[in-house]
Design a protein around this motif. Structure first.
Motif, mmCIF file in Angstrom:
data_model
loop_
_atom_site.group_PDB
_atom_site.id
_atom_site.type_symbol
_atom_site.label_atom_id
_atom_site.label_comp_id
_atom_site.label_asym_id
_atom_site.label_seq_id
_atom_site.Cartn_x
_atom_site.Cartn_y
_atom_site.Cartn_z
ATOM 1 N N ASN A 1 37.518 38.376 31.169
ATOM 2 C CA ASN A 1 35.686 38.310 32.831
ATOM 3 C C ASN A 1 36.464 40.330 32.726
ATOM 4 N N GLN A 2 34.888 40.520 33.617
ATOM 5 C CA GLN A 2 34.964 41.769 34.730
ATOM 6 C C GLN A 2 36.193 41.708 35.409
ATOM 7 N N ASN A 3 36.118 40.568 36.265
ATOM 8 C CA ASN A 3 37.328 40.186 37.311
ATOM 9 C C ASN A 3 38.777 40.767 36.827
ATOM 10 N N ASP A 4 38.684 40.106 35.968
ATOM 11 C CA ASP A 4 40.348 39.900 35.250
ATOM 12 C C ASP A 4 41.030 41.261 34.947
ATOM 13 N N ILE A 5 39.964 42.856 34.616
ATOM 14 C CA ILE A 5 40.348 43.560 34.295
ATOM 15 C C ILE A 5 41.772 44.623 34.689
ATOM 16 N N GLU A 6 41.665 44.928 35.613
ATOM 17 C CA GLU A 6 42.299 45.121 36.262
ATOM 18 C C GLU A 6 44.229 44.863 36.419
ATOM 19 N N LYS A 7 44.033 43.534 36.377
ATOM 20 C CA LYS A 7 45.065 42.586 36.022
ATOM 21 C C LYS A 7 45.436 42.461 34.922
ATOM 22 N N TYR A 8 44.531 42.201 33.915
ATOM 23 C CA TYR A 8 45.153 42.188 32.322
ATOM 24 C C TYR A 8 45.737 43.789 31.797
ATOM 25 N N LEU A 9 44.835 44.570 32.430
ATOM 26 C CA LEU A 9 45.729 45.541 31.771
ATOM 27 C C LEU A 9 47.150 45.681 32.736
#
Length: 128
Positions: free
Chosen positions: A70-78
């Protein structure tokens, strides 16, 4: 003998070019995120185009242990993947495969040029 080498080199060159075109498989795209699959590495990648970015540059990263994001989870995932080191390992693997392919392709092109040059020199010697 030299013609046989030329034919083998040309066939190898064609195979390498075809393999290059078949490397990536575009899976799907939804809004600012598109997915693609690297057949050589067996890895799914994400291209993310930030909606409010000042430039048209995309962010590209591998999907590890997931099928989508999800676009909102990208920072956390990276952040999580960068800390584990898996993100870097996938980039290194991709880079090694790409560099190896480019090396083989350039070597094959140089062999073809060399054989053409050798054929040209032999023809000039026969004429002269």
């Amino acid at each position: 003998m030299i013609i046989k080498k030329l034919i083998i080199s040309m066939i190898t060159l064609c195979i390498l070019v075809i393999l290059g075109f078949l490397r990536w498989n575009t899976l799907d795209s939804s809004g600012d995120i598109s997915y693609k699959y690297d057949r050589w590495a067996g890895q799914k990648w994400v291209e993310f185009y930030p909606p409010l970015a000042a430039s048209s540059n995309s962010m590209e990263f591998p999907l590890i242990y997931r099928d989508g994001i999800n676009q909102n989870d990208i920072e956390k995932y990276l952040g999580k993947q960068a800390l584990s080191g898996e993100l870097v390992n996938k980039w290194i693997e991709r880079t090694k495969l790409t560099d190896g392919y480019i090396g083989l392709l350039l070597l094959n092109i140089l062999v073809v040029i060399y054989i053409f040059f050798k054929i040209f020199i032999l023809r000039v010697k026969k004429i002269g």
